[in-house]
Design a protein around this motif. Structure first.
Motif, PDB file in Angstrom:
ATOM      1  N   SER A 168     -68.820 -26.417  32.523  1.00 30.07           N
ATOM      2  CA  SER A 168     -67.562 -26.787  32.157  1.00 30.07           C
ATOM      3  C   SER A 168     -67.592 -28.430  32.056  1.00 30.07           C
ATOM      4  O   SER A 168     -68.432 -28.931  32.487  1.00 30.07           O
ATOM      5  CB  SER A 168     -66.817 -26.318  33.139  1.00 30.07           C
ATOM      6  N   ILE A 169     -66.700 -28.751  31.094  1.00 27.42           N
ATOM      7  CA  ILE A 169     -66.443 -30.235  30.811  1.00 27.42           C
ATOM      8  C   ILE A 169     -65.140 -30.495  30.553  1.00 27.42           C
ATOM      9  O   ILE A 169     -64.495 -29.668  29.957  1.00 27.42           O
ATOM     10  CB  ILE A 169     -67.379 -30.603  29.608  1.00 27.42           C
ATOM     11  N   THR A 170     -64.397 -31.462  30.962  1.00 26.69           N
ATOM     12  CA  THR A 170     -63.094 -32.081  30.630  1.00 26.69           C
ATOM     13  C   THR A 170     -63.187 -32.975  29.608  1.00 26.69           C
ATOM     14  O   THR A 170     -63.642 -34.017  29.592  1.00 26.69           O
ATOM     15  CB  THR A 170     -62.342 -32.448  31.694  1.00 26.69           C
ATOM     16  N   VAL A 171     -62.457 -32.805  28.498  1.00 29.92           N
ATOM     17  CA  VAL A 171     -62.193 -33.562  27.117  1.00 29.92           C
ATOM     18  C   VAL A 171     -60.832 -34.100  27.103  1.00 29.92           C
ATOM     19  O   VAL A 171     -59.925 -33.207  26.864  1.00 29.92           O
ATOM     20  CB  VAL A 171     -63.069 -32.865  25.915  1.00 29.92           C
ATOM     21  N   ASP A 172     -60.604 -35.028  27.199  1.00 26.22           N
ATOM     22  CA  ASP A 172     -59.146 -35.523  27.209  1.00 26.22           C
ATOM     23  C   ASP A 172     -58.146 -34.517  27.924  1.00 26.22           C
ATOM     24  O   ASP A 172     -56.706 -34.402  27.555  1.00 26.22           O
ATOM     25  CB  ASP A 172     -58.595 -35.373  25.708  1.00 26.22           C
ATOM     26  N   GLY A 173     -58.572 -34.228  29.332  1.00 22.36           N
ATOM     27  CA  GLY A 173     -57.859 -33.491  30.171  1.00 22.36           C
ATOM     28  C   GLY A 173     -57.850 -32.085  30.005  1.00 22.36           C
ATOM     29  O   GLY A 173     -57.064 -31.359  30.493  1.00 22.36           O
ATOM     30  N   VAL A 174     -58.706 -31.688  29.026  1.00 20.19           N
ATOM     31  CA  VAL A 174     -58.890 -30.231  28.418  1.00 20.19           C
ATOM     32  C   VAL A 174     -60.204 -29.480  29.039  1.00 20.19           C
ATOM     33  O   VAL A 174     -61.049 -30.141  28.657  1.00 20.19           O
ATOM     34  CB  VAL A 174     -58.542 -29.874  26.931  1.00 20.19           C
ATOM     35  N   SER A 175     -59.961 -28.493  29.750  1.00 19.48           N
ATOM     36  CA  SER A 175     -61.289 -27.786  30.478  1.00 19.48           C
ATOM     37  C   SER A 175     -61.930 -26.982  29.290  1.00 19.48           C
ATOM     38  O   SER A 175     -60.898 -26.096  28.860  1.00 19.48           O
ATOM     39  CB  SER A 175     -60.519 -26.876  31.401  1.00 19.48           C
ATOM     40  N   LEU A 176     -63.048 -27.172  29.019  1.00 20.99           N
ATOM     41  CA  LEU A 176     -63.768 -26.620  27.973  1.00 20.99           C
ATOM     42  C   LEU A 176     -65.091 -26.197  28.361  1.00 20.99           C
ATOM     43  O   LEU A 176     -65.779 -26.728  29.387  1.00 20.99           O
ATOM     44  CB  LEU A 176     -63.870 -27.522  26.819  1.00 20.99           C
ATOM     45  N   THR A 177     -65.854 -25.128  27.685  1.00 19.06           N
ATOM     46  CA  THR A 177     -66.939 -24.660  27.906  1.00 19.06           C
ATOM     47  C   THR A 177     -68.046 -25.297  27.148  1.00 19.06           C
ATOM     48  O   THR A 177     -67.757 -25.226  25.636  1.00 19.06           O
ATOM     49  CB  THR A 177     -66.979 -23.179  27.602  1.00 19.06           C
ATOM     50  N   VAL A 178     -69.148 -25.807  27.562  1.00 23.18           N
ATOM     51  CA  VAL A 178     -70.210 -26.468  26.644  1.00 23.18           C
ATOM     52  C   VAL A 178     -70.970 -25.291  25.953  1.00 23.18           C
ATOM     53  O   VAL A 178     -71.487 -24.476  26.659  1.00 23.18           O
ATOM     54  CB  VAL A 178     -71.165 -27.421  27.643  1.00 23.18           C
ATOM     55  N   VAL A 179     -71.137 -25.436  24.813  1.00 24.32           N
ATOM     56  CA  VAL A 179     -72.042 -24.491  23.892  1.00 24.32           C
ATOM     57  C   VAL A 179     -73.476 -25.049  23.977  1.00 24.32           C
ATOM     58  O   VAL A 179     -74.320 -24.307  23.959  1.00 24.32           O
ATOM     59  CB  VAL A 179     -71.330 -24.402  22.699  1.00 24.32           C
ATOM     60  N   GLU A 180     -73.428 -26.169  23.706  1.00 18.22           N
ATOM     61  CA  GLU A 180     -74.792 -26.830  23.384  1.00 18.22           C
ATOM     62  C   GLU A 180     -74.851 -28.289  24.060  1.00 18.22           C
ATOM     63  O   GLU A 180     -73.939 -29.062  23.875  1.00 18.22           O
ATOM     64  CB  GLU A 180     -75.043 -26.657  21.865  1.00 18.22           C
TER      65      GLU A 180
END
Length: 219
Positions: free
Chosen positions: A135-147
């Protein structure tokens, strides 16, 4: 504490310079429904403290250290921002554990039309906290790292679904834009704890786990 699930897109109404930072007035009718002085609201992933609320708007003070570390130093009136209230105990954790403490910024590279993946450049010293499917947070959005690709700068990619593009600022970003990044806090704690154990027992010496779960030197 937050989850990285954006509740609404707010609008920056005014940016007022202060002696040691700036004061933002933000429109956010959803997050202000129950907000009061002292509450925490994440603005583009930055945890900020509510100063005042009135008629669907709220104000927050951003100190110089926060401006230095985040993209809020570039914020201007009229910009849209991702907003999320602090998580309430007992509710579903839809994203992941997010503190709202930005580790740095990344720069949007663009979207690969063939794969549909959106990639970002980030400082190399943050790359080792990222793992594929983590997981990573980008501008407050929880997202899944692909690569993840190491280097300086390093690079990571994510897959943005249409809903995320529609309901957050990420659908409005263009190549070259700066975004706030928060890596997984659990990875940072693990690094810190591991470093202490290695220092105590010698980085080069073998170690095994004892029956009590502690670390002891191998004999």
């Amino acid at each position: 504490m937050f989850t990285g699930i954006v509740e609404e897109l707010g609008t920056i109404e005014t940016v007022e310079p202060l002696e040691d930072g700036s004061r933002l007035t933000i429109t956010g009718p959803v997050v202000t429904q129950d907000a009061k002085h002292g509450d925490s609201i994440a603005v583009n992933g930055v945890c900020l403290t509510v100063v005042t609320t009135e008629g669907g708007t709220f104000t927050v003070d951003v100190v110089s250290e926060t401006l230095r570390r985040s993209s809020l130093k570039h914020i201007t009136a009229g910009e849209r921002v991702n907003l999320e209230r602090a998580m309430a105990l007992g509710e579903r954790l839809g994203g992941h554990i997010v503190q709202g403490h930005v580790d740095g910024t990344a720069v949007l590279r663009g979207t690969d039309e063939a794969t549909g993946l959106t990639s970002f450049d980030l400082p190399g010293h943050l790359a080792h906290y990222l793992v594929e499917k983590g997981s990573i947070t980008v501008d407050g959005v929880s997202l899944t790292v692909v690569e993840v690709v190491d280097g300086e700068p390093a690079r990571f990619s994510i897959a943005l679904i249409p809903t995320t593009k529609e309901l957050t600022t990420l659908g409005r970003r263009a190549a070259g834009d700066e975004v706030n990044i928060e890596v997984d806090v659990l990875a940072k704690h693990l690094e810190r704890l591991s470093a202490a154990q290695l220092a105590a027992h010698g980085a080069g010496g073998p170690a095994v786990t004892g029956d009590n779960g502690g670390i002891r030197e191998a004999r």
